[in-house]
Design a protein around this motif. Structure first.
Motif, mmCIF file in Angstrom:
data_model
loop_
_atom_site.group_PDB
_atom_site.id
_atom_site.type_symbol
_atom_site.label_atom_id
_atom_site.label_comp_id
_atom_site.label_asym_id
_atom_site.label_seq_id
_atom_site.Cartn_x
_atom_site.Cartn_y
_atom_site.Cartn_z
ATOM 1 N N LEU A 286 0.824 -1.212 0.000
ATOM 2 C CA LEU A 286 0.000 0.000 0.000
ATOM 3 C C LEU A 286 0.856 1.258 0.000
ATOM 4 O O LEU A 286 0.642 2.179 -0.800
ATOM 5 N N ASN A 287 1.844 1.330 0.888
ATOM 6 C CA ASN A 287 2.651 2.549 1.008
ATOM 7 C C ASN A 287 3.516 2.792 -0.223
ATOM 8 O O ASN A 287 3.728 3.934 -0.625
ATOM 9 N N THR A 288 4.030 1.714 -0.831
ATOM 10 C CA THR A 288 4.831 1.870 -2.046
ATOM 11 C C THR A 288 3.978 2.372 -3.194
ATOM 12 O O THR A 288 4.364 3.288 -3.934
ATOM 13 N N TYR A 289 2.796 1.793 -3.353
ATOM 14 C CA TYR A 289 1.886 2.227 -4.407
ATOM 15 C C TYR A 289 1.523 3.699 -4.215
ATOM 16 O O TYR A 289 1.534 4.491 -5.154
ATOM 17 N N ASP A 290 1.233 4.065 -2.990
ATOM 18 C CA ASP A 290 0.829 5.441 -2.688
ATOM 19 C C ASP A 290 2.007 6.413 -2.813
ATOM 20 O O ASP A 290 1.845 7.535 -3.304
ATOM 21 N N TRP A 291 3.157 6.004 -2.363
ATOM 22 C CA TRP A 291 4.350 6.866 -2.324
ATOM 23 C C TRP A 291 4.768 7.311 -3.719
ATOM 24 O O TRP A 291 5.063 8.488 -3.958
ATOM 25 N N PHE A 292 4.764 6.379 -4.663
ATOM 26 C CA PHE A 292 5.137 6.740 -6.033
ATOM 27 C C PHE A 292 3.918 7.238 -6.815
ATOM 28 O O PHE A 292 3.925 8.323 -7.358
#
Length: 341
Positions: A286-292
């Motif tokens: 979730l955080n990787t998808y959101d971060w980029f």
């Protein structure tokens, strides 16, 4: 739309009060259709119970990926993480929400609003521009017994609420950096608060102050440029693959340190090793998808820029809470600033 909301609504351009015409209501008195009109003649429809203040063209497309993100990767399974990090390090405990009117600016999946209602919020107004308002937000809230909330589709840099109308809190956590102008959005949201009420927000940091941080920043910018070109399924596959690699001791830490993925701290738990790995995987994906992401706007403020913004909004230092914690290194995870009007 509940009767509670109408007196608070204002034209997003002028702030003037709106009138309701041609209202269709359900058996509980909830407005499910109709038209909101401003004195200047602007009209805004209510569709499926949601007032719509949706700009056309590029501005709406700029957040289209968030609708896809939250409809695919819900946030409801992270309540413990939210309580342990965001709530504890910003407010102290869940009691901060009790009996409060809360504007959830950039509501995402609606999970945070649901948890605030569970904590005893008097009324929650969710504002989000993406199509998640018709999908995951409705699912997360309509499955509960709560009816003391409103969903509004609008941009948070032009909130459709009257200035000085909110007696409670305006919460914008991990969202303001995705608007065209952090300064404009912060000023607009702070302007909604009545004296004594508060505006809570944080913003992504710039991390290019040392050679290691400069290298991480370069990696981040390169990967984000790719993410914005990729279709959803490729971005999701990237986030899933890096989430798997993040679970490998040593390698996972190095990948996150290099800027190729993001998990962040995860809240402590008494669960077993397998369940903890699963939770770590879900958080990283979730955080990787959101971060980029594929969204258009993603601003990062230096500490000096943030302090300047805070001082412009609220020059009185005693009315700015959490400033020392927010500026500390490492910052407590989930910590946000609280500005009292």
């Amino acid at each position: 739309m509940t009767p509670f909301l109408l007196p608070l609504l204002g034209d997003p351009k002028t702030g003037e009060a709106l009138t309701l015409d041609d209202a269709g209501r359900d058996d509980d008195g909830i407005v499910v259709s109709g038209t909101l009109r401003s004195p200047a003649g602007s009209q805004y429809p209510i569709i499926n119970g949601i007032p719509r203040f949706v700009p056309e063209g590029r501005r709406r497309r700029s957040v289209a990926s968030f609708g896809t993100q939250w409809n695919t990767l819900d946030f409801t399974q992270f309540k413990d993480h939210w309580v342990h990090h965001t709530v504890r390090n910003t407010f102290g405990d869940l009691g901060a929400f009790r009996d409060k009117v809360i504007v959830d600016a950039g509501a995402g999946s609606g999970a945070q609003a649901r948890w605030m209602l569970e904590a005893g919020a008097r009324h929650v107004i969710l504002i989000d521009l993406s199509d998640s308002v018709d999908g995951v937000v409705r699912r997360n809230l309509e499955s509960t017994a709560f009816r003391n909330y409103d969903i509004v589709q609008a941009s948070i840099d032009e909130p459709p609420l009257r200035p000085g109308s909110i007696e409670g809190m305006i919460l914008c956590h991990n969202v303001i950096q995705h608007t065209p102008s952090v300064r404009k959005t912060a000023k607009a949201l702070f302007g909604l608060a009545k004296p004594g009420s508060e505006f809570i927000f944080n913003c992504y940091d710039r991390f290019d102050t040392t050679w290691r941080r400069k290298a991480k920043w370069a990696v981040y910018q390169s990967v984000r440029r790719l993410h914005r070109r990729w279709p959803h399924r490729v971005r999701l596959a990237y986030a899933g693959a890096l989430a798997c690699l993040r679970q490998i001791p040593g390698l996972g830490t190095a990948l996150e340190a290099s800027g190729l993925c993001l998990r962040g701290p995860i809240s402590p738990s008494h669960e077993g090793m397998v369940d903890r790995v699963r939770r770590s995987f879900r958080a990283t994906r979730l955080n990787t998808y959101d971060w980029f992401g594929a969204h258009e706007f993603q601003h990062h403020l230096s500490p000096e820029e943030l302090l300047e913004l805070v001082h412009d909004l609220q020059p009185s230092r005693e009315k700015v809470l959490n400033l020392d914690s927010y500026r500390s290194q490492p910052r407590p995870p989930g910590c946000a600033l609280r500005l009292i009007k």
